[in-house]
Design a protein around this motif. Sequence first.
Motif, PDB file in Angstrom:
ATOM      1  N   PRO A  71     -26.417 -37.750 -27.006  1.00 34.14           N
ATOM      2  CA  PRO A  71     -26.714 -38.556 -25.808  1.00 34.14           C
ATOM      3  C   PRO A  71     -28.204 -38.848 -25.666  1.00 34.14           C
ATOM      4  O   PRO A  71     -28.591 -39.951 -25.263  1.00 34.14           O
ATOM      5  N   GLY A  72     -29.052 -37.872 -25.998  1.00 26.51           N
ATOM      6  CA  GLY A  72     -30.488 -38.095 -25.922  1.00 26.51           C
ATOM      7  C   GLY A  72     -30.943 -39.207 -26.850  1.00 26.51           C
ATOM      8  O   GLY A  72     -31.783 -40.037 -26.495  1.00 26.51           O
ATOM      9  N   GLY A  73     -30.371 -39.255 -28.049  1.00 23.44           N
ATOM     10  CA  GLY A  73     -30.702 -40.319 -28.984  1.00 23.44           C
ATOM     11  C   GLY A  73     -30.277 -41.685 -28.479  1.00 23.44           C
ATOM     12  O   GLY A  73     -30.998 -42.678 -28.646  1.00 23.44           O
ATOM     13  N   LYS A  74     -29.123 -41.764 -27.833  1.00 22.84           N
ATOM     14  CA  LYS A  74     -28.640 -43.042 -27.289  1.00 22.84           C
ATOM     15  C   LYS A  74     -29.495 -43.518 -26.123  1.00 22.84           C
ATOM     16  O   LYS A  74     -29.711 -44.721 -25.944  1.00 22.84           O
ATOM     17  N   PRO A 204     -25.185 -50.273 -22.886  1.00 25.14           N
ATOM     18  CA  PRO A 204     -24.164 -49.380 -22.307  1.00 25.14           C
ATOM     19  C   PRO A 204     -24.329 -47.940 -22.776  1.00 25.14           C
ATOM     20  O   PRO A 204     -24.823 -47.687 -23.880  1.00 25.14           O
ATOM     21  N   PHE A 205     -23.910 -47.005 -21.916  1.00 24.65           N
ATOM     22  CA  PHE A 205     -23.984 -45.584 -22.253  1.00 24.65           C
ATOM     23  C   PHE A 205     -22.615 -44.954 -22.024  1.00 24.65           C
ATOM     24  O   PHE A 205     -22.047 -45.050 -20.929  1.00 24.65           O
ATOM     25  N   ASP A 206     -22.094 -44.323 -23.053  1.00 22.43           N
ATOM     26  CA  ASP A 206     -20.758 -43.733 -23.020  1.00 22.43           C
ATOM     27  C   ASP A 206     -20.809 -42.333 -22.404  1.00 22.43           C
ATOM     28  O   ASP A 206     -20.949 -41.335 -23.109  1.00 22.43           O
ATOM     29  N   ALA A 207     -20.684 -42.270 -21.077  1.00 25.45           N
ATOM     30  CA  ALA A 207     -20.766 -40.983 -20.369  1.00 25.45           C
ATOM     31  C   ALA A 207     -19.583 -40.078 -20.708  1.00 25.45           C
ATOM     32  O   ALA A 207     -19.742 -38.858 -20.851  1.00 25.45           O
ATOM     33  N   PRO A 262     -19.353 -47.064 -28.263  1.00 24.24           N
ATOM     34  CA  PRO A 262     -19.150 -45.635 -28.015  1.00 24.24           C
ATOM     35  C   PRO A 262     -20.459 -44.860 -28.105  1.00 24.24           C
ATOM     36  O   PRO A 262     -21.494 -45.403 -28.517  1.00 24.24           O
ATOM     37  N   LEU A 263     -20.398 -43.596 -27.722  1.00 27.48           N
ATOM     38  CA  LEU A 263     -21.578 -42.735 -27.838  1.00 27.48           C
ATOM     39  C   LEU A 263     -22.027 -42.626 -29.291  1.00 27.48           C
ATOM     40  O   LEU A 263     -23.218 -42.647 -29.596  1.00 27.48           O
ATOM     41  N   GLU A 401     -29.029 -43.937 -32.878  1.00 24.91           N
ATOM     42  CA  GLU A 401     -27.766 -43.238 -33.127  1.00 24.91           C
ATOM     43  C   GLU A 401     -27.913 -42.158 -34.189  1.00 24.91           C
ATOM     44  O   GLU A 401     -27.518 -40.998 -33.990  1.00 24.91           O
ATOM     45  N   ILE A 402     -28.471 -42.534 -35.344  1.00 26.78           N
ATOM     46  CA  ILE A 402     -28.505 -41.586 -36.452  1.00 26.78           C
ATOM     47  C   ILE A 402     -29.504 -40.465 -36.189  1.00 26.78           C
ATOM     48  O   ILE A 402     -29.295 -39.320 -36.600  1.00 26.78           O
ATOM     49  N   SER A 403     -30.585 -40.763 -35.467  1.00 23.65           N
ATOM     50  CA  SER A 403     -31.538 -39.712 -35.137  1.00 23.65           C
ATOM     51  C   SER A 403     -30.903 -38.677 -34.223  1.00 23.65           C
ATOM     52  O   SER A 403     -31.066 -37.466 -34.427  1.00 23.65           O
TER      53      SER A 403
END
Length: 466
Positions: A71-74, A204-207, A262-263, A401-403
């Motif tokens: 989530p932090g990366g997103k 968008p953020f996938d909570a 998605p997340l 995402e990948i980080s």
Amino acid sequence: MTTAAPGAGTSTAGGRRVLVPLALAQFICSFAGSSMNVMINDISADLGTTVQGVQVAITVFLLVMAALMIPGGKLTDRWGRKRCLMLGLAVYGVGALLSAAAPGLGVLILGNSVLEGVGTALLIPPVYILTTLLFTGTAARAKAFGAIMALGGIGAAAGPLIGGLLTTAIGWRANFGFQAVVVALILLLTRTLEDPLPPDPDRPFDAVGAVLSAAGLVLLVTGILAADDDVWLMTGLLAAGAAVLAGFFGWIRRLERSGREPLLATSLFRDRVSDLGLVTQNAQWLVLMGVSFTVGAYLQVVRGYSAVATGGVFTAATLGLLASSLGAERLAERWSQRALIVTGFATTTAGIVVLLLLVRAVDDIWAFTPGLLLIGLGLGLMLTPSVNVVQSAFPDSRQGEISGLSRSVSNLGSSLGTAIAGTILVAELTNGGYAAAMIVLAVFGVVGLGAALFLPHDRPAGAPGH
């Protein structure tokens, strides 16, 4: 400050100004994960807790990082990389100050395990995203990641030494005061840092995905921690964790089919090279943190050594890691990333075997140094190429995402190392627990070596035509 110079891979003052705060950020987060390993007796006595209580605090810190790193990366895409970095540093700093003043284990867990863990999950993804965006080319990126991973590895390896010195000279609370001072310095240095990409507030953020992924990881690691107390509870927690993670992957596939973001995109797991690199990252940090906790707890609780004596033994690992990781650029020019990772795992696993054999044969604290030196050398060889393999497999647009995934996998390895090795050690602390824990860690080293052997035969950065 411009980004042209770092992107070109030159060692300009601008490039150094970018790297210093980023590398220090990785240093302090890695330091926090291992420095408490030499304060087990002091914290236990002062706060009225046990070895297992301190183990839980360390593991929860590492677990919170792992659970929230994706989530932090997103969020870096939505809020911006610099903003996330500075917010994470602020949260971390508050956690460090709260830990320094903790009257009991509960407040220590809140400050160290929760707030510092949340802060780390916010600040670490920007470190790797900014490095990937600002430094291009295998050699230049290897040099940048080499500096960051060198300080990260040194933070983890030197954490016991610095923590031991602070604990002996001042007290264990000074360890958290030191962290707060370093965080304040990083905040000062990041004021002029520029974000190469603008934030996208409408991203968008996938909570739901964030909650499911975090809950699944927490249940799995909590199940491991419960192994020495209740086998049925352990089984139930592990099963629940597996079920929640299965639900998480089902949820993100459902979002992808409906055209929503998605997340974590399932396509991140379709790159074979990246997948193997993630396995090596997980194994590296599992071994490093597992060995750090096992040796630290064994020396203090079983052998009765002080915090500073225990920390001094880890100097061997620090020197080994420093020697090999600081040569990351030269090594990348002469050796392929696969060769470095394979050699690193072979050396690290050999170090674990030496730790096991010499300590059983020689009743002296210095019997730990040859094995720890080998482990430091091995980890220093492979930390940078493993990160480079994963980050370089995806374009700039997917670095958030990948980080997040990369750091989550690494920190999950750290929490698993402390949980698995610590649980084995605590369960049989004075009756073969050390040997059992080290054997299990050696097995994970072999697993990492096996994954590295399947990496493709890439060419060194300095090879013609690269």
